[in-house]
Design an enzyme around this catalytic site. Structure first.
Site, PDB file in Angstrom:
ATOM      1  N   LEU A 137       0.814  -1.218   0.000  1.00  0.00           N
ATOM      2  CA  LEU A 137       0.000   0.000   0.000  1.00  0.00           C
ATOM      3  C   LEU A 137       0.847   1.268   0.000  1.00  0.00           C
ATOM      4  O   LEU A 137       0.321   2.354  -0.253  1.00  0.00           O
ATOM      5  CB  LEU A 137      -0.909   0.016   1.237  1.00  0.00           C
ATOM      6  CG  LEU A 137      -1.827  -1.189   1.441  1.00  0.00           C
ATOM      7  CD1 LEU A 137      -2.582  -1.061   2.766  1.00  0.00           C
ATOM      8  CD2 LEU A 137      -2.796  -1.345   0.279  1.00  0.00           C
ATOM      9  N   ALA A 138       2.141   1.145   0.330  1.00  0.00           N
ATOM     10  CA  ALA A 138       3.009   2.325   0.429  1.00  0.00           C
ATOM     11  C   ALA A 138       3.049   3.047  -0.918  1.00  0.00           C
ATOM     12  O   ALA A 138       3.357   2.448  -1.940  1.00  0.00           O
ATOM     13  CB  ALA A 138       4.411   1.911   0.849  1.00  0.00           C
ATOM     14  N   ALA A 139       2.713   4.320  -0.905  1.00  0.00           N
ATOM     15  CA  ALA A 139       2.682   5.101  -2.142  1.00  0.00           C
ATOM     16  C   ALA A 139       2.574   6.574  -1.809  1.00  0.00           C
ATOM     17  O   ALA A 139       2.141   6.945  -0.717  1.00  0.00           O
ATOM     18  CB  ALA A 139       1.494   4.688  -3.008  1.00  0.00           C
ATOM     19  N   LYS A 152       1.571   5.162 -11.443  1.00  0.00           N
ATOM     20  CA  LYS A 152       0.845   3.944 -11.095  1.00  0.00           C
ATOM     21  C   LYS A 152       0.726   3.004 -12.302  1.00  0.00           C
ATOM     22  O   LYS A 152       0.847   1.770 -12.161  1.00  0.00           O
ATOM     23  CB  LYS A 152      -0.543   4.284 -10.555  1.00  0.00           C
ATOM     24  CG  LYS A 152      -0.528   4.793  -9.111  1.00  0.00           C
ATOM     25  CD  LYS A 152      -0.079   3.703  -8.149  1.00  0.00           C
ATOM     26  CE  LYS A 152      -0.374   4.042  -6.705  1.00  0.00           C
ATOM     27  NZ  LYS A 152       0.010   2.961  -5.777  1.00  0.00           N
ATOM     28  N   TYR A 181       0.986  11.302 -10.969  1.00  0.00           N
ATOM     29  CA  TYR A 181       0.591  10.233 -10.056  1.00  0.00           C
ATOM     30  C   TYR A 181       0.048   9.045 -10.849  1.00  0.00           C
ATOM     31  O   TYR A 181       0.460   7.894 -10.660  1.00  0.00           O
ATOM     32  CB  TYR A 181      -0.462  10.741  -9.071  1.00  0.00           C
ATOM     33  CG  TYR A 181      -1.156   9.629  -8.318  1.00  0.00           C
ATOM     34  CD1 TYR A 181      -0.458   8.856  -7.386  1.00  0.00           C
ATOM     35  CD2 TYR A 181      -2.498   9.329  -8.558  1.00  0.00           C
ATOM     36  CE1 TYR A 181      -1.101   7.815  -6.702  1.00  0.00           C
ATOM     37  CE2 TYR A 181      -3.136   8.301  -7.883  1.00  0.00           C
ATOM     38  CZ  TYR A 181      -2.428   7.545  -6.950  1.00  0.00           C
ATOM     39  OH  TYR A 181      -3.047   6.511  -6.300  1.00  0.00           O
ATOM     40  N   ARG A 211     -19.341  10.875  -9.323  1.00  0.00           N
ATOM     41  CA  ARG A 211     -18.175  10.029  -9.075  1.00  0.00           C
ATOM     42  C   ARG A 211     -18.540   8.862  -8.161  1.00  0.00           C
ATOM     43  O   ARG A 211     -19.532   8.893  -7.445  1.00  0.00           O
ATOM     44  CB  ARG A 211     -17.037  10.856  -8.460  1.00  0.00           C
ATOM     45  CG  ARG A 211     -16.436  11.917  -9.384  1.00  0.00           C
ATOM     46  CD  ARG A 211     -15.746  11.295 -10.582  1.00  0.00           C
ATOM     47  NE  ARG A 211     -15.160  12.282 -11.478  1.00  0.00           N
ATOM     48  CZ  ARG A 211     -15.745  12.748 -12.583  1.00  0.00           C
ATOM     49  NH1 ARG A 211     -16.973  12.323 -12.910  1.00  0.00           N
ATOM     50  NH2 ARG A 211     -15.135  13.612 -13.363  1.00  0.00           N
TER      51      ARG A 211
END
Length: 298
Positions: free
Chosen positions: A72-74, A144, A140, A202
Site C-alpha cells: 500500500l506504500a505510495a 501507477k 501520479y 463520481r
C-alpha cells in the site's frame, strides 16, 4: 479454527490511511501482521525500512517470511509538488520491493499491489472496466500505470494481484482529499465551502469495504495474475454529497464554485465496473456513502 489463523502478512505503508485499516482487517481474521514504513515507530511487528533500500527490504523479508504481502506504500496525493517523488516511490520503490520479494527463500502465496483507477484518466465516461484503455492525466496516474507495466516483468516469479481502487474515504483520510474537506467544513459548521465542478458524478467507497475486498483477493488463488477494479459502482455528484451532509448535520452551507478547482473537459460521470471482482468474490455488503459520511461526521 480459521484457515487464516497465524498466517503471516506484511503490509507496506502500515502507518498510512489505508494501512491502518488493512492491519485491523487482517488481525480481526487471525493474521500475524507485520508492517514497514519510512517513519520511526515502536509498535510490535513494525520495521522502519525505506523502499529505496533493497538490501534492507531483503533482510526484513528474510526475517518475516510473509505468506501474504499487501503493498500500500505510495505517494497518493495528486497535488504533491515534486513530480519526481511519484516515480521514486510508486515505481522504483515498488520495483525494489518486488526484487527483494522474488529473491526471498520463501515465495509468498500472494503479493497484492494497490494501483489506482486514476490510470483510466478523465477522457473515458461511464462505468469503466479493466479493459478500458488507460489514459493517465497526471504524474501520479502515470507512475501507477508504469508500476503496473513494471510489475508484469515479475509475473513469472511472483503471484501478483493488482487492484485499481476508485475514490474511497473514511475517518483519518488527509484533509486535502475531497470528502474529508467537505466533512471538515460541516464539522466546523462553516458558512461557505469552495469546490470545483458540482455536477460531476463520481464513485465513492468506504475504506473498510476496500480493505475487506483486499483481504478476500489475497485469500483467493484464482485472483493471481488478475487486475481488479475496486469500486462501489454507484455514483454521486458533489452537490448530492453536500446535501447528504446537510441532512445528517442539520447545517446548511453556501456552495461556491472556485474556478481554480474546475478541471477543463471533465467527464460528467465516472464509475468503476466491478463485475470482475464480483464474479470472483461473489456479492459483498458495501458500506453506503451515507453511512460513511455519518461515521466521518461523528
Amino acid at each position: 479454527m480459521s484457515a487464516t489463523m497465524g498466517r503471516r502478512a506484511l503490509v507496506t505503508g502500515i502507518h498510512g490511511f489505508t494501512g491502518r485499516y488493512m492491519v485491523a482487517e487482517l488481525e480481526r481474521h487471525g493474521y500475524e501482521v507485520s508492517g514497514i514504513g519510512s517513519a520511526p515507530g515502536t509498535e510490535h511487528g513494525y520495521h522502519q525500512v525505506d523502499l529505496s533500500n533493497v538490501q534492507a527490504l531483503r533482510e526484513v523479508l528474510a526475517e518475516l517470511r510473509p505468506q501474504v504481502v499487501i503493498h500500500l506504500a505510495a505517494l497518493a496525493f495528486v497535488g504533491h509538488g515534486n513530480a519526481d517523488d511519484f516515480y521514486k516511490v510508486n515505481l522504483i520503490g515498488t520495483r525494489n520491493l518486488l526484487e527483494a520479494t522474488a529473491s526471498s527463500v520463501e515465495t509468498p502465496e500472494c503479493v497484492l499491489l494497490a494501483s489506482s483507477a486514476n490510470v483510466y484518466g478523465n477522457t473515458s465516461e461511464g462505468a469503466l472496466d479493466e479493459g478500458t484503455l488507460p489514459a493517465p492525466a497526471n504524474d501520479y496516474a502515470v507512475s501507477k500505470l508504469a508500476m503496473e507495466y513494471m510489475a508484469s516483468l515479475w509475473r513469472d516469479k511472483l503471484p501478483l494481484v493488482i487492484t485499481r481502487p476508485f475514490n474511497y474515504t473514511g475517518v483519518g483520510q488527509a484533509g486535502n482529499f475531497l470528502i474529508p474537506k467537505i466533512v471538515d467544513h460541516f464539522r466546523r459548521r462553516a458558512e461557505v465551502i469552495e469546490l470545483g465542478n458540482l455536477d460531476v458524478w463520481r464513485d465513492f467507497s468506504d475504506v473498510r469495504t476496500v480493505v475487506h475486498l483486499y483481504r478476500h483477493l489475497v485469500e483467493r488463488l484464482q485472483a493471481i495474475g488478475g487486475t481488479f477494479n475496486i469500486s462501489s459502482g454507484v455514483t454521486y455528484s458533489l452537490r448530492e454529497v453536500v446535501a447528504m451532509c446537510e441532512e445528517l448535520t442539520g447545517h446548511r452551507i453556501e456552495l461556491r464554485v472556485n474556478p481554480a478547482f474546475v478541471r477543463a473537459n471533465e467527464v460528467r460521470t465516472l464509475s468503476g465496473d466491478n463485475s470482475r471482482a464480483r464474479g470472483l468474490l461473489g456479492e459483498w455488503d458495501a458500506v453506503p456513502l451515507r453511512e460513511t459520511l455519518r461515521w466521518m461526521l461523528a
